[in-house]
Scaffold this active site. Structure first.
Site, PDB file in Angstrom:
ATOM      1  N   THR A  13       0.824  -1.217   0.000  1.00  0.00           N
ATOM      2  CA  THR A  13       0.000   0.000   0.000  1.00  0.00           C
ATOM      3  C   THR A  13       0.856   1.263   0.000  1.00  0.00           C
ATOM      4  OG1 THR A  13      -1.676  -1.209   1.226  1.00  0.00           O
ATOM      5  CG2 THR A  13      -1.872   1.191   1.216  1.00  0.00           C
ATOM      6  N   VAL A  14       1.742   1.418   0.982  1.00  0.00           N
ATOM      7  CA  VAL A  14       2.489   2.675   1.105  1.00  0.00           C
ATOM      8  C   VAL A  14       3.596   2.780   0.061  1.00  0.00           C
ATOM      9  CG1 VAL A  14       3.793   4.178   2.634  1.00  0.00           C
ATOM     10  CG2 VAL A  14       1.965   2.764   3.566  1.00  0.00           C
ATOM     11  N   GLU A 129       8.227  10.538   9.116  1.00  0.00           N
ATOM     12  CA  GLU A 129       6.999  11.338   9.279  1.00  0.00           C
ATOM     13  C   GLU A 129       5.748  10.491   9.165  1.00  0.00           C
ATOM     14  OE1 GLU A 129       6.166  15.012   9.762  1.00  0.00           O
ATOM     15  OE2 GLU A 129       4.604  13.587  10.298  1.00  0.00           O
ATOM     16  N   VAL A 132       3.538   8.182  12.211  1.00  0.00           N
ATOM     17  CA  VAL A 132       2.480   8.622  13.138  1.00  0.00           C
ATOM     18  C   VAL A 132       1.521   9.540  12.389  1.00  0.00           C
ATOM     19  CG1 VAL A 132       1.929   9.837  15.282  1.00  0.00           C
ATOM     20  CG2 VAL A 132       4.063   8.534  15.119  1.00  0.00           C
ATOM     21  N   GLY A 134      -0.103   9.066   9.610  1.00  0.00           N
ATOM     22  CA  GLY A 134      -0.124   8.952   8.139  1.00  0.00           C
ATOM     23  C   GLY A 134       0.321  10.233   7.449  1.00  0.00           C
ATOM     24  N   ILE A 136      -0.452  13.314   8.038  1.00  0.00           N
ATOM     25  CA  ILE A 136      -0.407  14.525   8.876  1.00  0.00           C
ATOM     26  C   ILE A 136       1.045  14.874   9.201  1.00  0.00           C
ATOM     27  CG2 ILE A 136      -1.164  15.560  11.043  1.00  0.00           C
ATOM     28  CD1 ILE A 136      -3.359  13.359  11.155  1.00  0.00           C
ATOM     29  N   GLU A 190      -7.823  -4.851   9.844  1.00  0.00           N
ATOM     30  CA  GLU A 190      -7.166  -6.075   9.400  1.00  0.00           C
ATOM     31  C   GLU A 190      -8.037  -7.292   9.748  1.00  0.00           C
ATOM     32  OE1 GLU A 190      -3.904  -6.025   8.181  1.00  0.00           O
ATOM     33  OE2 GLU A 190      -3.580  -3.893   8.518  1.00  0.00           O
ATOM     34  N   LYS A 205       3.009   4.442  18.288  1.00  0.00           N
ATOM     35  CA  LYS A 205       3.002   5.848  17.870  1.00  0.00           C
ATOM     36  C   LYS A 205       3.270   6.779  19.048  1.00  0.00           C
ATOM     37  CE  LYS A 205       0.132   4.720  13.909  1.00  0.00           C
ATOM     38  NZ  LYS A 205      -1.241   4.387  13.471  1.00  0.00           N
ATOM     39  N   GLY A 303      -3.769   4.966   4.508  1.00  0.00           N
ATOM     40  CA  GLY A 303      -4.104   4.962   3.087  1.00  0.00           C
ATOM     41  C   GLY A 303      -2.863   5.194   2.244  1.00  0.00           C
TER      42      GLY A 303
END
Lengths: 322, 322
Positions: A13-14, A129, A132, A134, A136, A190, A205, A303
């Protein structure tokens, strides 16, 4: 224009979102940064993932050493997930002179001091970054724009799955099990939701937030932790009657004697508090500094593209120093 | 440890707050940045202001040229207020090789391109985080951590005075004139409130936000603007009945054809929107990026220490590059 070669470990995903942003916003990024980025190698067994993104499967490798040994690769993005294995790869990449970017909160929280020390020893950058909140950009703000502040408190709603579940339970009167199934169907939870609903992800986090705000590293396993599985409809109703919302809150406070109090647990948040309005899958990080006062950062905590946005921000920040 | 000499032009609210933070958080800042900061000269006629802050009046000058000619001064903080006069001083400082930090939205908005070009020509930095949203580190985030995003929209509640007035009118049913007097007594509103209540201050901030988000500079005088003086109790009541709040909103949107739509005016904000919960003197900046999605930054938009926090963040960012 300078072309900076990067490698991505894992095109899930990332990793995939990061590549998509670098590709789609390529011109914009080049205009702003004065350089272009090329994904030169990818650690990925599944060639279909490369093809789906329009990447040449020839750049896929299964031996990470081929990445570490490539002198042209300056930045390595670790997006595999896991703890020990990716941490080992990040350390190896840094020892090979590469700067590292990761969204992997579990690996960062478990190895915070070791990863930071390795970056310093090898004269490279280590940025996280996306680990924690995503997309932001709170961690960068805490370390840079807010660095004249002594922080006294940090609180966060930093897990979208549990925030989605609590929001639906409170606002639609749905039972925990029902909302969890819905969240799993939507991809917000999940198949095994333990790390989310038991607060393990939030503890990771909080460990990172505390290290950055207070300069004190507390391993996530040492953070008192309670998840959302014991929150009942009766609790949510009682909260509403008191003009409050129940949120799964990561919080750490510096007491006047300098000691830290910290926990991950469901807390009553008054409706007038900015965190009370953070609903569904949104995340927020709320910090108090002795100069700036109260600040809140709000946005999407997960996301492909939001998290990729943060990874790309880190890549660009590193590129500016190369 | 490196000692970086700075000069402050004007020891009013923000200039004084900046010095206070550098002094009170001195050790913390030194530990984080590896350098110390010394206010070596101050452009200030009023020696009482220096004495009140514990500064030696001997560092006060009335001729700014003495600052520009001092080769040891690397960073100049412009905190005088006004438009043309401070802009001229900032240009002169940059031509003299000094990096410049300012909270002065009116001077930045009126001279955006000229100030940025001057910095580039002289190889110095020009930073103005405090000019929009006071202590909220949104401008740095937009330019750095979020720089992989194409922004599609920016909205803000960026004037604490008018937000305070609208909040008190809506929540306490008080008349405009009554709340304005109260705000003036509390120091939230100027004796002449025109720049705030007519949206002039907000237009300055929107001009800066648009330049950073979209790369398009629109002079504040060309932004369609309506203040809050025509907002009636009946409007606020009607908004409440529709489940909305009325907020003075700076907004700019990039349409699909690339054109920008922008305005400063009171708008109906649904109670479920994160901006609806931004009350009293608080500010917020809400941006939408094509990767990160919706983000909001919330905090104190004014005051000596919050605004000084942003100025100090800029000073530290510059110091890291010296």
């Amino acid at each position: 224009m300078k072309n900076i070669k990067i490698a991505i470990l894992g095109l899930g995903t990332v990793g995939g979102g990061t590549y998509q942003i670098l590709k789609e916003n390529r011109e914009l990024i080049a205009a702003r940064c004065g350089c272009t980025f090329e994904v030169a190698k990818v650690l990925e067994r599944d060639h279909a993932r490369l093809e789906a993104l329009g990447l040449d499967p020839a750049i896929a490798v299964t031996d990470p050493q081929l990445i570490f040994d490539d002198p042209e690769i300056r930045i390595v993005v670790e997006a595999l997930g896991g703890i020990d294995f990716p941490a080992g790869l990040m350390l190896a990449a840094m020892r090979a002179g590469k700067s590292v970017v990761t969204p992997n909160k579990a690996a960062v929280a478990a190895n915070f001091d070791r990863l930071r020390a390795c970056a310093a020893e090898n004269g490279v950058q280590f940025r996280f970054e996306a680990s924690v909140g995503g997309g932001i950009p709170a961690l960068t703000a805490i370390q840079e724009a807010l660095s004249a502040n002594a922080f006294t408190e940090v609180m966060g709603i930093v897990n979208g799955t549990t925030n989605y579940i609590l929001t639906k339970m409170a606002d639609e009167g749905l039972a925990y099990e029902e909302v969890l199934k819905d969240a799993q169907a939507k991809g917000f939870a999940e198949a095994d939701p333990t790390a989310d609903v038991e607060g393990i992800d939030v503890a990771n986090k909080l460990s990172i937030l505390m290290a950055l705000c207070f300069g004190t590293y507390v391993p996530p396993t040492e953070i008192p932790r309670e998840g959302i599985t014991k929150v009942t409809m009766a609790d949510l109703e009682a909260a509403k009657e008191q003009g409050c919302r129940i949120k799964l809150i990561a919080s750490a406070k510096k007491d006047t004697d300098g000691s830290l109090t910290y926990s991950v647990k469901p807390q009553l948040i008054p409706a007038s508090h900015p965190l009370a309005g953070v609903n569904n899958e949104f995340n927020a990080i709320y910090v108090t500094g002795n100069a700036v006062g109260e600040l809140m950062f709000y946005g999407k905590g997960a996301g492909a593209l939001p998290t990729g946005s943060a990874v790309c921000g880190d890549i660009i920040a590193i590129a500016k120093t190369l």
